[in-house]
Write a protein that holds these residues in place. Structure first.
Motif, mmCIF file in Angstrom:
data_model
loop_
_atom_site.group_PDB
_atom_site.id
_atom_site.type_symbol
_atom_site.label_atom_id
_atom_site.label_comp_id
_atom_site.label_asym_id
_atom_site.label_seq_id
_atom_site.Cartn_x
_atom_site.Cartn_y
_atom_site.Cartn_z
ATOM 1 N N PHE A 171 0.958 -1.293 0.117
ATOM 2 C CA PHE A 171 -0.183 0.100 0.125
ATOM 3 C C PHE A 171 1.083 1.300 -0.082
ATOM 4 O O PHE A 171 1.834 1.267 0.581
ATOM 5 N N SER A 172 0.319 2.391 -0.700
ATOM 6 C CA SER A 172 1.023 3.489 -0.828
ATOM 7 C C SER A 172 0.626 4.397 0.202
ATOM 8 O O SER A 172 -0.337 5.259 0.383
ATOM 9 N N ILE A 173 0.916 4.484 1.559
ATOM 10 C CA ILE A 173 0.805 5.231 2.701
ATOM 11 C C ILE A 173 1.165 6.596 2.197
ATOM 12 O O ILE A 173 0.544 7.676 2.649
ATOM 13 N N ASN A 174 2.291 6.952 1.488
ATOM 14 C CA ASN A 174 2.744 8.210 1.203
ATOM 15 C C ASN A 174 1.668 8.865 0.221
ATOM 16 O O ASN A 174 1.518 10.061 0.262
ATOM 17 N N LEU A 175 0.887 8.296 -0.488
ATOM 18 C CA LEU A 175 -0.378 8.757 -1.229
ATOM 19 C C LEU A 175 -1.233 9.303 -0.184
ATOM 20 O O LEU A 175 -1.749 10.559 -0.281
ATOM 21 N N LEU A 176 -1.660 8.666 0.902
ATOM 22 C CA LEU A 176 -2.630 9.373 1.948
ATOM 23 C C LEU A 176 -1.769 10.537 2.780
ATOM 24 O O LEU A 176 -2.649 11.410 2.915
ATOM 25 N N GLU A 177 -0.604 10.497 3.065
ATOM 26 C CA GLU A 177 0.203 11.506 3.576
ATOM 27 C C GLU A 177 0.196 12.833 2.485
ATOM 28 O O GLU A 177 -0.144 13.801 2.973
ATOM 29 N N GLY A 178 0.270 12.479 1.156
ATOM 30 C CA GLY A 178 0.298 13.694 0.138
ATOM 31 C C GLY A 178 -1.082 14.291 0.130
ATOM 32 O O GLY A 178 -1.199 15.415 0.174
ATOM 33 N N LEU A 179 -2.145 13.386 0.039
ATOM 34 C CA LEU A 179 -3.486 13.973 -0.009
ATOM 35 C C LEU A 179 -3.934 14.604 1.218
ATOM 36 O O LEU A 179 -4.444 15.708 1.264
ATOM 37 N N ALA A 180 -3.288 14.138 2.522
ATOM 38 C CA ALA A 180 -3.623 14.940 3.644
ATOM 39 C C ALA A 180 -2.898 16.447 3.498
ATOM 40 O O ALA A 180 -3.648 17.372 4.027
ATOM 41 N N ALA A 181 -1.814 16.456 3.297
ATOM 42 C CA ALA A 181 -1.141 17.764 3.037
ATOM 43 C C ALA A 181 -1.798 18.533 2.180
ATOM 44 O O ALA A 181 -1.974 19.968 2.249
ATOM 45 N N ILE A 182 -2.365 18.136 1.131
ATOM 46 C CA ILE A 182 -3.262 19.108 0.102
ATOM 47 C C ILE A 182 -4.667 19.710 0.935
ATOM 48 O O ILE A 182 -4.769 20.759 0.560
ATOM 49 N N VAL A 183 -5.002 18.964 1.686
ATOM 50 C CA VAL A 183 -6.034 19.150 2.595
ATOM 51 C C VAL A 183 -5.523 20.498 3.419
ATOM 52 O O VAL A 183 -6.417 21.414 3.815
ATOM 53 N N PHE A 184 -4.399 20.158 4.140
ATOM 54 C CA PHE A 184 -3.691 21.415 5.056
ATOM 55 C C PHE A 184 -3.778 22.462 3.998
ATOM 56 O O PHE A 184 -4.087 23.660 4.650
ATOM 57 N N LEU A 185 -3.136 22.461 2.906
ATOM 58 C CA LEU A 185 -2.883 23.539 2.005
ATOM 59 C C LEU A 185 -4.187 24.249 1.439
ATOM 60 O O LEU A 185 -4.280 25.672 1.855
ATOM 61 N N VAL A 186 -5.293 23.451 1.486
ATOM 62 C CA VAL A 186 -6.643 24.030 1.059
ATOM 63 C C VAL A 186 -7.191 24.765 2.364
ATOM 64 O O VAL A 186 -7.499 26.017 2.306
ATOM 65 N N VAL A 187 -7.126 24.174 3.446
ATOM 66 C CA VAL A 187 -7.560 24.786 4.718
ATOM 67 C C VAL A 187 -6.864 26.013 4.926
ATOM 68 O O VAL A 187 -7.480 26.964 5.357
ATOM 69 N N LEU A 188 -5.732 26.149 4.752
ATOM 70 C CA LEU A 188 -4.935 27.157 5.023
ATOM 71 C C LEU A 188 -5.042 28.353 4.388
ATOM 72 O O LEU A 188 -5.067 29.572 4.539
ATOM 73 N N LEU A 189 -5.149 27.975 2.923
ATOM 74 C CA LEU A 189 -5.469 29.077 1.882
ATOM 75 C C LEU A 189 -6.965 29.637 1.956
ATOM 76 O O LEU A 189 -7.021 30.756 1.760
ATOM 77 N N ARG A 190 -7.708 28.856 2.444
ATOM 78 C CA ARG A 190 -9.122 29.276 2.496
ATOM 79 C C ARG A 190 -9.452 30.020 3.981
ATOM 80 O O ARG A 190 -10.371 30.760 3.965
ATOM 81 N N MET A 191 -8.406 29.974 4.875
ATOM 82 C CA MET A 191 -8.590 30.467 6.280
ATOM 83 C C MET A 191 -8.530 31.878 6.116
ATOM 84 O O MET A 191 -7.591 32.550 5.715
ATOM 85 N N LYS A 192 -9.592 32.496 7.048
ATOM 86 C CA LYS A 192 -9.570 34.032 7.272
ATOM 87 C C LYS A 192 -8.215 34.350 8.007
ATOM 88 O O LYS A 192 -7.848 33.378 8.794
ATOM 89 N N LYS A 193 -7.816 35.522 7.853
ATOM 90 C CA LYS A 193 -6.684 36.066 8.543
ATOM 91 C C LYS A 193 -6.756 36.016 10.047
ATOM 92 O O LYS A 193 -7.989 36.552 10.681
ATOM 93 N N ARG A 194 -5.997 35.303 10.906
ATOM 94 C CA ARG A 194 -6.209 35.102 12.267
ATOM 95 C C ARG A 194 -5.000 36.116 13.044
ATOM 96 O O ARG A 194 -4.064 36.554 12.287
ATOM 97 N N LYS A 195 -5.202 36.146 14.338
ATOM 98 C CA LYS A 195 -3.737 36.492 15.147
ATOM 99 C C LYS A 195 -2.678 36.039 14.818
ATOM 100 O O LYS A 195 -2.624 34.730 14.221
ATOM 101 N N THR A 196 -1.511 36.807 14.935
ATOM 102 C CA THR A 196 -0.574 36.316 14.408
ATOM 103 C C THR A 196 0.110 34.852 15.041
ATOM 104 O O THR A 196 0.225 34.844 16.210
#
Length: 323
Positions: A171-196
């Motif tokens: 099984f390609s566990i790195n595929l799951l890890e890569g997809l999770a990182a893409i989710v992180f990327l989307v969440v961070l790009l869509r996130m409204k500006k917060r305290k530093t």
């Protein structure tokens, strides 16, 4: 190996370009991005390799590996060292440019998620990031899965599985890890500006929570301290550290010891269940001998979400939106 290095070089350039586009959102000057990029390129590699070296002290002397073989192995364990390198680069950049350390770290969060995703997907090039054997997993006589699949050939191919040196599809566990990182990327790009500090701490929280599960599923480059997998322990401690950090970020009048205690109990309870599932996977707990591996991983995944959910409400209080 050269292909892996070229992919990572291209991903680093893309990450720096993304940070350049995000600089206005985080009120950074152009010069700050380039100073950070130059420092991070050196510090992330050196500290990443150092982290792998420290995690592997027991067996490296007999392995013949060189500290300077940066692409040879240890990408999974280099990541946390690279995180330290990134924060060090942000801190030094803040001193050189006179800009806030937290703003630089926040601006680098989404680019870091992009770089992690690229690195995970690039593990295909070095035949790393694999898990259990696909055939054995679905074999009813192996007691791994609740699903019996006589011919799992449809998933014995890229990108679902990778063939190792012996011709076994894993099984390609790195595929799951890569997809999770893409989710992180989307969440961070869509996130409204917060305290530093909000974006950087959220990336660490999401990554550490998921990595507790993924490190259990990976079967390559697994380093064990006693009976605990090193990266799992580091991830759990990081989740715990972020919880305490968020609580300390609150104004004194908002720091509820009762709430902190409640959330600490949630994390320790979830971590305890994860540890129990690890013993169940190794068939070391008699009353859990009936559990198949996939059920153990489902429970473990639920615990990782539980740990994430325990910290997020406090994170939101510590890093409110800046309208």
């Amino acid at each position: 190996m050269t292909s892996f290095g070229l992919v990572m070089l291209g991903a680093a350039a893309a990450a720096l370009l993304l940070m350049f586009f995000l600089r206005e959102k985080h009120d950074l000057r152009k010069r700050t991005v380039f100073v950070f990029g130059a420092l991070a390129a050196v510090l992330c590699i050196l500290l990443g390799r150092a982290a792998f070296w420290l995690c592997s002290l027991e067996w490296i002397p007999d392995s013949g590996l060189s500290f300077w073989d940066f692409l040879g192995s240890g990408y999974s364990y280099m990541l946390y060292g690279a995180v330290i390198g990134g924060f060090a680069a942000a801190f030094i950049s803040s001193k050189i440019t006179g800009q806030a350390f937290g703003r630089i770290a926040d601006a680098a969060a989404a680019p870091a998620a992009l770089l992690i995703a690229a690195g995970r997907f690039a593990e295909y090039l070095i035949e790393a990031g694999f898990g259990s054997s696909v055939e054995e997993w679905f074999d009813p006589f192996e007691d791994w899965s609740m699903i019996a699949w006589e011919n799992p050939e449809p998933i014995c191919r890229f990108p679902f599985a990778v063939q190792n040196y012996y011709g076994t599809w894993r099984f390609s566990i790195n595929l799951l890890e890569g997809l999770a990182a893409i989710v992180f990327l989307v969440v961070l790009l869509r996130m409204k500006k917060r305290k530093t500090g909000g974006a950087a701490s959220l990336l660490l929280l999401m990554y550490a929570s998921c990595q507790i599960l993924f490190e259990s599923m990976r079967k390559d480059e697994v380093i064990i301290w006693g009976f605990v997998k090193a990266n799992q322990l580091i991830s759990a401690l990081l989740v715990l550290g972020i919880l305490i950090f968020c609580w300390l970020k609150l104004p004194k009048q908002q720091r509820s010891k009762r709430e902190l205690t409640f959330r600490l109990v949630m994390i320790f309870l979830a971590a305890g269940i994860v540890m129990l599932m690890e013993f169940a996977l190794d068939q070391k707990v008699s009353f859990l001998m009936w559990m198949r591996a996939d059920l153990s991983y489902i429970v473990m995944a639920a615990c990782c979400v539980w740990m994430l959910a325990a910290v997020v409400p406090l994170w939101k209080k510590a890093f409110p939106r800046e309208d």
